[in-house]
Design an enzyme around this catalytic site. Structure first.
Site, PDB file in Angstrom:
ATOM      1  N   THR A  14       0.815  -1.207   0.000  1.00 25.67           N
ATOM      2  CA  THR A  14       0.000   0.000   0.000  1.00 25.67           C
ATOM      3  C   THR A  14       0.854   1.264   0.000  1.00 25.67           C
ATOM      4  O   THR A  14       0.651   2.174  -0.820  1.00 25.67           O
ATOM      5  CB  THR A  14      -0.882   0.003   1.264  1.00 25.67           C
ATOM      6  OG1 THR A  14      -1.484  -1.275   1.381  1.00 25.67           O
ATOM      7  CG2 THR A  14      -1.939   1.065   1.187  1.00 25.67           C
ATOM      8  N   GLY A 189      -9.402  -6.923   7.460  1.00 18.76           N
ATOM      9  CA  GLY A 189      -8.010  -6.674   7.078  1.00 18.76           C
ATOM     10  C   GLY A 189      -7.387  -5.491   7.810  1.00 18.76           C
ATOM     11  O   GLY A 189      -6.409  -4.913   7.366  1.00 18.76           O
ATOM     12  N   ASP A 203       3.303  -2.642  18.346  1.00 21.01           N
ATOM     13  CA  ASP A 203       3.488  -1.663  17.278  1.00 21.01           C
ATOM     14  C   ASP A 203       3.481  -0.239  17.841  1.00 21.01           C
ATOM     15  O   ASP A 203       4.348   0.573  17.522  1.00 21.01           O
ATOM     16  CB  ASP A 203       2.363  -1.843  16.239  1.00 21.01           C
ATOM     17  CG  ASP A 203       2.300  -0.702  15.262  1.00 21.01           C
ATOM     18  OD1 ASP A 203       3.112  -0.695  14.308  1.00 21.01           O
ATOM     19  OD2 ASP A 203       1.467   0.203  15.439  1.00 21.01           O
ATOM     20  N   LYS A 207       6.654   2.765  18.293  1.00 21.11           N
ATOM     21  CA  LYS A 207       6.572   4.187  17.966  1.00 21.11           C
ATOM     22  C   LYS A 207       6.921   5.049  19.171  1.00 21.11           C
ATOM     23  O   LYS A 207       7.642   6.044  19.055  1.00 21.11           O
ATOM     24  CB  LYS A 207       5.155   4.503  17.463  1.00 21.11           C
ATOM     25  CG  LYS A 207       4.811   3.757  16.161  1.00 21.11           C
ATOM     26  CD  LYS A 207       3.318   3.796  15.858  1.00 21.11           C
ATOM     27  CE  LYS A 207       2.999   3.000  14.587  1.00 21.11           C
ATOM     28  NZ  LYS A 207       1.560   2.763  14.412  1.00 21.11           N
TER      29      LYS A 207
END
Lengths: 428, 428
Positions: A14, A189, A203, A207
């Site tokens: 993407t 998704g 995740d 960050k």
């Protein structure tokens, strides 16, 4: 006229395709703004034959990202493969060694190997930039590193995983359980191939580790983050929190304390009227607090083709314009190791417990809280039809260790029907 | 070791003193981040004897800002005097001519003389930076010029005058009239020496003109802004808007249309649940919309010693780090003159009118609206004790020219008891 700036892009998912589109469709704009033509020399991805909706036949195809990273006709290596190690890290290292500037969206790699990569890039005099690694389209790396460079940063607070925020807001709006919404999000998704990266908070913690390093001049310390995912957040807690004027968010907090750097990524209660409380769906939000600026709050899409490609292209334009900056805002060899300080600063806490329904149960709980120095701000006992009584408590500001002490003493009272839920209430 | 970077500061009001404090109190941090010592060589202000709470005797005192701007021991001239012309402009021109980099907080000067100053700075190869000129501590200039450089910007929306937002939110919370809150704000020192700069929307429009130029690659065109202040916003409108789910904000909007650049600064209705609707007091907010990033919203303090000094120091640090950029993001001689397009894009409108209380009055209004092609979304007539009936209308999306046509036709109906109030409803 300046020479064109030539990109080599590895990873055509993407984000990679989003970058290709901007370079192709906005070439004149990019050239007007940077003074250089921006071109793509070579690309790499796992499958060559897949139709990605944009023509790629004008670019050299390399099967090996390392080959893209080291081509003579590549000035900037754009790493969009992802993953802590493997081809992402190997190709970034190769690019740096070959004297290429690097732009990446890879938070996992930076959170684990950021220090070594920064040292390598700075020794070589190349840029290593990663706006897209944190909070998607929000220019938070740039704001923190450059715009707010005159500030001693005091705290960073962020909602930086859109999937978790989607799950939590959807649970509330649809009244569904965590498991139900998780399955729904997975089907749509919205989750990483390994969903634990999202719902386990990993995740988002990657960050936070990156932001902490820039904010406090410390080496990236992912392992120093107190980490808890959203799996144990129940629809009951979401409803009870709402009842008391709060929302539950997977909140990252990094702040300097007298005893070291506190880094936390965990579900917290925030006031439902606060900007964080009102954050819906996949949107990200980061608040940066500094001694001079007080608080700046940045809000925007945390993922997606356009927003993430926008962040990548911001870095590419900076390099095209000649901006050079240490990777974490100050030279990597001057970053310090901060002692880890876990939840030292006091806060109010939300406690939910199920008590066995017999006289004196609540009194016992109140007594152990008082003995531990935890004072009660608000308490609610709900009506119930079974043999356990749901009780909610919001404490006054206290330390986490006092709460822990009380929780331990509660185990001996014999009135707990199950393990209490404890969530910190964060002032944002 | 790099040579120190030496500042000359003209204007020692709140912001100037804030800058002096950061330079003095955070010297090590600034040096770690920029690789250079940042020092102050000389200062200038109107009164030398005033106690400003920080020691200034280590710095050369100049009575004339031009002298500060051109000293051999000054690398960056920091202009914090303010004002469109006069000593601010003269000293900035002198600094540029002498090859100095310039950092300024002066929105009025840039909104009027930005093009000429940018051309001069770029011809001389010096930086002219102004993060502090727009939205106080929010790094919006940097975000727009650099972070979002990969975007074709589609719209900018901003609440950029804290005094106006304070007045509007205070009117609502205290139920006071505009005149009462204006007097209160003036007494508290919240307004400019010429309050018309605030409440007339001029200060906010200066800021919008600057953002437009960067966003759309056009020459700063302050005179092209459709401008209306908040003086005519009544407490009635605030209450009626709230009734229908809106807040009234002094909203700046800049967007490209098929017929040119639309720039507006005027009171608008925004949904009360939107980030703009929830903005309280003196806080500023700017939304930047781009083809790739969708929407990024930045929020922070719009004024004050610390926040504005933070923005000035961000620019100083950029210069210390060697960042060079065209003043408005692309070379001044490539900026274009955009045709002016006033309120061409359709929107819903809020209309408030007082009708003479006789049969058929409302029908006449509805008829002229229909004849002009303005369709009614919601209408409310309120109970009343006098001879005029208050009527509120929210229209469906329509053009401003259709609304104007209807307003004109209304004058001939004989049922208007006073001039209608018209406010645009902005989707943000």
């Amino acid at each position: 006229m300046n020479a064109p700036l030539r990109l080599g892009i590895a990873g055509l998912g993407t984000v990679g395709i989003g970058v290709v589109k901007i370079v192709r469709q906005h070439a004149a704009l990019l050239e007007a703004r940077t003074g250089r033509k921006i071109e793509i020399s070579a690309v790499s991805a796992r499958s060559r034959d897949k139709d990605r909706g944009v023509p790629l036949n004008g670019y050299v195809w390399e099967d090996d990202p390392v080959a893209v990273a080291t081509r003579d006709d590549v000035d900037i290596y754009v790493e969009l493969i992802g993953g802590t190690d493997g081809p992402a890290k190997a190709s970034v290292e190769a690019a740096i060694a070959a004297g290429k500037d690097v732009v990446t969206a890879n938070k996992a790699m930076l959170a684990i190997h950021g220090q070594a990569l920064a040292e390598a890039a700075e020794a070589k005099g190349v840029s290593l930039r990663y706006e897209a690694a944190v909070a998607g389209g929000i220019p938070v790396i740039k704001s923190l590193t450059e715009g707010l460079a005159g500030n001693e940063i005091t705290r960073i607070v962020g909602v930086m995983n859109g999937s978790c925020n989607y799950i939590l807001t959807r649970m509330e709006s649809a009244g569904l359980s965590y498991a139900e919404v998780f399955a729904e999000a997975d089907g749509l998704g919205y989750l990483e191939a390994d969903p634990q990266l999202d719902v386990g908070g990993i995740d988002a913690a990657h960050k936070l580790a990156i932001l902490s390093s820039i904010a406090f001049g410390t080496r990236v310390d992912f392992d120093g983050i107190e980490l808890e995912g959203i799996e144990r957040v129940s629809i009951d807690d979401i409803h009870h929190a709402a009842d008391m004027g709060y929302k539950i968010k997977l909140l990252g907090v990094a702040q300097k304390t007298g005893r070291g750097l506190e880094q936390r990524m965990m579900p917290c209660l925030v006031p439902d009227t606060s900007p964080f409380g009102q954050l819906q769906g996949g949107t990200n939000m980061v608040a940066v607090e500094g001694h001079a600026v007080e608080q700046v709050v940045l809000r925007g899409p945390g993922a997606g083709e356009g927003p993430t490609a926008s962040a990548v292209m911001g870095d590419v334009c900076d390099i095209a314009r000649g901006l050079r900056l240490p990777v974490f805002g100050q030279p990597a060899d001057t970053l310090t190791d901060a002692p880890r300080a876990a939840s030292i600063l006091p806060a109010p806490y939300y406690l939910r417990m199920a008590l066995v329904d017999k006289p004196g149960a609540l009194a016992k709980i109140a007594t152990v809280l008082g003995d531990a120095g935890v004072s009660i701000d608000r308490m609610r006992q709900y009506g119930h039809s079974d043999t356990t009584a749901p009780v909610l408590i919001v404490t006054h500001t206290c330390t986490r260790s006092a709460v822990n002490e009380a929780l331990e003493a509660m185990q001996d009272t014999g009135v707990l029907a199950s393990d209490p839920v404890v969530l910190r209430i964060e002032a944002v």
